[in-house]
Write a protein that holds these residues in place. Structure first.
Motif, PDB file in Angstrom:
ATOM      1  N   VAL A  48       0.840  -1.211   0.000  1.00 29.14           N
ATOM      2  CA  VAL A  48       0.000   0.000   0.000  1.00 29.14           C
ATOM      3  C   VAL A  48       0.868   1.251   0.000  1.00 29.14           C
ATOM      4  O   VAL A  48       0.601   2.208  -0.742  1.00 29.14           O
ATOM      5  CB  VAL A  48      -0.955  -0.020   1.213  1.00 29.14           C
ATOM      6  N   ASP A  49       1.914   1.275   0.809  1.00 28.67           N
ATOM      7  CA  ASP A  49       2.805   2.442   0.854  1.00 28.67           C
ATOM      8  C   ASP A  49       3.453   2.681  -0.508  1.00 28.67           C
ATOM      9  O   ASP A  49       3.545   3.830  -0.978  1.00 28.67           O
ATOM     10  CB  ASP A  49       3.885   2.237   1.916  1.00 28.67           C
ATOM     11  N   SER A  75      -8.734  -3.461   5.692  1.00 36.72           N
ATOM     12  CA  SER A  75      -8.958  -2.012   5.707  1.00 36.72           C
ATOM     13  C   SER A  75      -7.903  -1.279   4.877  1.00 36.72           C
ATOM     14  O   SER A  75      -8.233  -0.369   4.103  1.00 36.72           O
ATOM     15  CB  SER A  75      -8.948  -1.509   7.154  1.00 36.72           C
ATOM     16  N   MET A  76      -6.637  -1.655   5.026  1.00 33.72           N
ATOM     17  CA  MET A  76      -5.565  -1.010   4.256  1.00 33.72           C
ATOM     18  C   MET A  76      -5.768  -1.208   2.765  1.00 33.72           C
ATOM     19  O   MET A  76      -5.645  -0.274   1.966  1.00 33.72           O
ATOM     20  CB  MET A  76      -4.209  -1.575   4.683  1.00 33.72           C
ATOM     21  N   LEU A  77      -6.061  -2.441   2.384  1.00 39.67           N
ATOM     22  CA  LEU A  77      -6.240  -2.748   0.970  1.00 39.67           C
ATOM     23  C   LEU A  77      -7.481  -2.066   0.404  1.00 39.67           C
ATOM     24  O   LEU A  77      -7.478  -1.603  -0.748  1.00 39.67           O
ATOM     25  CB  LEU A  77      -6.340  -4.264   0.779  1.00 39.67           C
ATOM     26  N   ASN A  94     -10.041   1.992  -3.036  1.00 42.89           N
ATOM     27  CA  ASN A  94     -10.917   3.134  -3.241  1.00 42.89           C
ATOM     28  C   ASN A  94     -10.202   4.279  -3.956  1.00 42.89           C
ATOM     29  O   ASN A  94     -10.791   4.978  -4.788  1.00 42.89           O
ATOM     30  CB  ASN A  94     -11.476   3.616  -1.903  1.00 42.89           C
ATOM     31  N   LYS A  95      -8.922   4.469  -3.623  1.00 42.93           N
ATOM     32  CA  LYS A  95      -8.156   5.517  -4.296  1.00 42.93           C
ATOM     33  C   LYS A  95      -8.016   5.214  -5.781  1.00 42.93           C
ATOM     34  O   LYS A  95      -8.181   6.099  -6.627  1.00 42.93           O
ATOM     35  CB  LYS A  95      -6.776   5.645  -3.657  1.00 42.93           C
ATOM     36  N   ALA A  96      -7.699   3.966  -6.093  1.00 45.64           N
ATOM     37  CA  ALA A  96      -7.581   3.581  -7.499  1.00 45.64           C
ATOM     38  C   ALA A  96      -8.932   3.683  -8.202  1.00 45.64           C
ATOM     39  O   ALA A  96      -9.013   4.100  -9.371  1.00 45.64           O
ATOM     40  CB  ALA A  96      -7.028   2.160  -7.607  1.00 45.64           C
ATOM     41  N   SER A  97     -10.015   3.326  -7.508  1.00 47.30           N
ATOM     42  CA  SER A  97     -11.357   3.428  -8.095  1.00 47.30           C
ATOM     43  C   SER A  97     -11.706   4.881  -8.374  1.00 47.30           C
ATOM     44  O   SER A  97     -12.348   5.198  -9.390  1.00 47.30           O
ATOM     45  CB  SER A  97     -12.393   2.818  -7.150  1.00 47.30           C
ATOM     46  N   CYS A 118      -5.865  -5.539  -5.066  1.00 49.55           N
ATOM     47  CA  CYS A 118      -6.431  -5.302  -3.727  1.00 49.55           C
ATOM     48  C   CYS A 118      -7.643  -6.185  -3.477  1.00 49.55           C
ATOM     49  O   CYS A 118      -7.806  -6.750  -2.389  1.00 49.55           O
ATOM     50  CB  CYS A 118      -6.805  -3.834  -3.565  1.00 49.55           C
ATOM     51  N   MET A 119      -8.486  -6.309  -4.478  1.00 46.20           N
ATOM     52  CA  MET A 119      -9.688  -7.137  -4.345  1.00 46.20           C
ATOM     53  C   MET A 119      -9.309  -8.591  -4.066  1.00 46.20           C
ATOM     54  O   MET A 119      -9.880  -9.239  -3.171  1.00 46.20           O
ATOM     55  CB  MET A 119     -10.508  -7.024  -5.627  1.00 46.20           C
TER      56      MET A 119
END
Length: 620
Positions: free
Chosen positions: A309-310, A361-363, A368-371, A336-337
């Motif tokens: 994630v980082d 939660s992290m993933l 969501n950011k990518a979406s 992530c999914m």
């Protein structure tokens, strides 16, 4: 053939105390096999003479017989005779170490036990040299297991009636555990440690052979040490493998314009295989070890997810995304999914632990950011086409759909789940941009441009439904926003509009606040008073604008199982650009065959809200 020494045929003066120690063998009938062979007859006669009346069978003689039995290659004929004498001797001599009848005299028992111990010590293979290749250790374990099985099975028919079989199996247990303890002190690989556990399981818990262990804590202690050794080495192995996966992914930067299927799915496939292999390897040793490995894998996945994630967050900030490099955020959503699904599947508990919840939660946050980036890309595509479409006559709406189809075509052929998500986002963006462009354009202007604006709008809605159905038919059934909003333009009756708009506020509360009032005023047919009457009637029946648009908050992850993205048909709701549940299948009335606008509202089983009855089951 063996013959008893002549000294055993001489009568001895027996001391009184020795009579108590060595009872004479009396009346031991031996059935003589019929044979014409002179050698066989001589052997039989010798044996009968040795076992006949008034012949004292000494402990030394029995010791010789025991040695004959324990020898690896005794004469088959002598073996059977010696075994018979040993069994009879043990039955006819009554004094034992535990003062029970039916076993050997006390002063000879230790001699027999030492002989058994010596046999075991001679048979246990020598440990391989420390630092030798793993194959030598595995050969040692294989040979040890085979030797123990062979010797115990060979001697069981002979020693089981003599009282020595239990000592034989216990001696093998003690000698084997001593060797296994020494091996645990070495630097072992995960594979070697699994081999040690397998040997222990085969030898001590096999249905065909169970070695006797007089000290159970000796055995349980070794298994616990082996378990901790395995977990320690497994943690190092998994951590190193996951680090290599992430490092490889970072070093081989992706070509955002095109990406083969292997690159697209490589990250989550490699991670999932690494963790699943460890769990499957532990499964044959029981649930206790498998659950311990599952917990270990969950912790390692959490560490991996944090690093992943980082890394991706930094890159999302650095890169500027357009329709030409959208594959990269597509891949992040997919990874992530799948990793969230993996986190749920490897968890040993039905309710996810804090570690699993943290990983998910992290993933989910990165997803969501990518979406959101994908949403912006699709919105830009829709705006570039539809703004011109509502201004001039020479713009073909097919251009928009062809651009969206190209985005979907850039995905690997088998990436069906992520394709569904992208189509949902695209349809949602097109619907909202279309409504926004419609409201910004005056009705009279569109009448001049299109001739019959209402009919043209109906055709466009139908066109979007058909073309998006070609990409994914389920998406159109789930997303009814544009079709439902367009119904407002097709009616002018106030009472009918109250019903239509009331259902819109119930099913799409956020979008209704944004579009319904403008759609009511757009054609100019309704007066200001009528529009106000409709809106007042709706708001009396609907939650306030500040109310959460989701009438049924999802239970906490700690109160319900987390379903993987693979199995949840409603997964796409999580990818809505504003994460509003009104894009979700969960809250669309069209998903319930029993939906009716007049359904009563009931309190859901969670006690958190009041829901239409057709939504009640979806709150569970």
């Amino acid at each position: 053939m063996f013959k008893l020494p002549k000294k055993f045929f001489k009568r001895k003066k027996t001391a009184k105390n020795k009579e108590d120690q060595f009872l004479l063998v009396k009346s031991m009938p031996i059935q003589q096999p019929e044979s014409s062979n002179a050698g066989e007859e001589e052997s039989t006669v010798d044996f009968v003479m040795a076992s006949g009346p008034d012949v004292e069978v000494s402990g030394e003689r029995v010791l010789d017989i025991l040695r004959t039995i324990l020898s690896e290659q005794p004469n088959p004929e002598d073996f059977g005779k010696a075994a018979e004498v040993l069994k009879r001797w043990s039955k006819l001599n009554s004094v034992t170490t535990d003062k029970k009848e039916g076993n050997f005299p006390q002063n000879w028992l230790s001699e027999y036990l030492q002989e058994v111990d010596q046999l075991v010590e001679n048979h246990i293979p020598t440990l391989p040299v420390e630092g030798a290749p793993g194959s030598q250790l595995q050969d040692f374990l294989k040979n040890t297991r085979g030797m123990i099985f062979h010797e115990v099975l060979r001697l069981t028919p002979v020693l089981e009636d003599t009282g020595l079989l239990v000592h034989l199996t216990d001696s093998y247990s003690r000698h084997l555990l001593t060797k296994l303890k020494l091996l645990l002190n070495r630097d072992l690989s995960v594979k070697d440690t699994f081999c040690l556990l397998q040997l222990g399981k085969d030898v001590f818990f096999s249905s065909g052979l169970k070695l006797t262990v007089f000290d159970p804590l000796l055995l349980t202690g070794w298994f616990e040490r082996a378990k901790q050794k395995l977990l320690q080495e497994l943690q190092k192995n998994i951590s190193r493998t996951l680090q290599n996966i992430l490092h490889y992914d970072e070093q081989h930067e992706h070509n955002e314009d095109s990406m083969d299927e292997e690159t697209f799915i490589r990250l989550h496939i490699d991670v999932t295989q690494c963790l699943n292999h460890a769990i499957l390897d532990a499964k044959p040793f029981g649930l206790t070890l498998m659950h311990a490995v599952q917990i270990l894998c969950s912790e390692e996945l959490q560490g991996f997810a944090q690093k992943y994630v980082d890394t991706e967050n930094k890159r999302l900030i650095e890169l500027k995304f357009t329709e030409n490099n959208s594959l990269y955020p597509f891949r992040i959503i997919n990874s992530c999914m799948e990793l969230r699904c993996c986190a749920t599947q490897i968890s040993p508990d039905e309710n996810p632990s804090n570690v699993v919840s943290s990983t998910i939660s992290m993933l989910k946050e990165l997803e969501n950011k990518a979406s959101s980036i994908v949403h912006k890309i699709m919105t830009c595509l829709a705006q570039a086409n539809l703004k011109s479409y509502f201004k001039t006559n020479n713009v073909d709406i097919d251009n928009l759909m062809e651009a969206i189809q190209r985005q979907c075509a850039s995905l690997p052929p088998n990436a069906l789940k992520i394709k569904t998500i992208i189509v949902k986002i695209a349809y949602d963006c097109v619907s909202k941009v279309y409504l926004e462009c419609l409201l910004k354009t005056k009705f009279r202007k569109l009448e001049k441009l299109w001739g019959n604006a209402e009919e043209k709008i109906k055709e466009d809605v139908q066109y979007f439904q058909e073309t998006f159905s070609e990409l994914n038919s389920d998406v159109v059934q789930e997303n009814q926003l544009l079709q439902r909003m367009s119904e407002v333009l097709l009616h002018s009756d106030v009472d009918a509009l109250k019903i239509i708009c009331g259902e819109l506020y119930r099913d799409f509360p956020h979008e209704s606040e944004q579009y319904v009032a403008g759609l009511l005023r757009w054609k100019g047919v309704l007066s200001k008073r009528q529009v106000g009457e409709i809106l007042d009637a709706i708001r009396d029946l609907s939650p306030s604008p500040n109310h959460s648009p989701n009438p049924c908050p999802n239970p906490s992850p700690n109160n319900r199982p987390i379903h993987s993205s693979n199995n949840s048909p409603n997964h796409s709701s999580n990818h809505s650009p504003n994460n509003s549940p009104n894009h979700s299948l969960n809250h669309s009335p069209n998903n319930s065959p029993n939906h009716s606008p007049n359904h009563s509202r009931v309190t859901c089983s969670l006690g958190l809200c009041s829901c239409p009855s057709w939504l009640q089951n979806r709150c569970l």
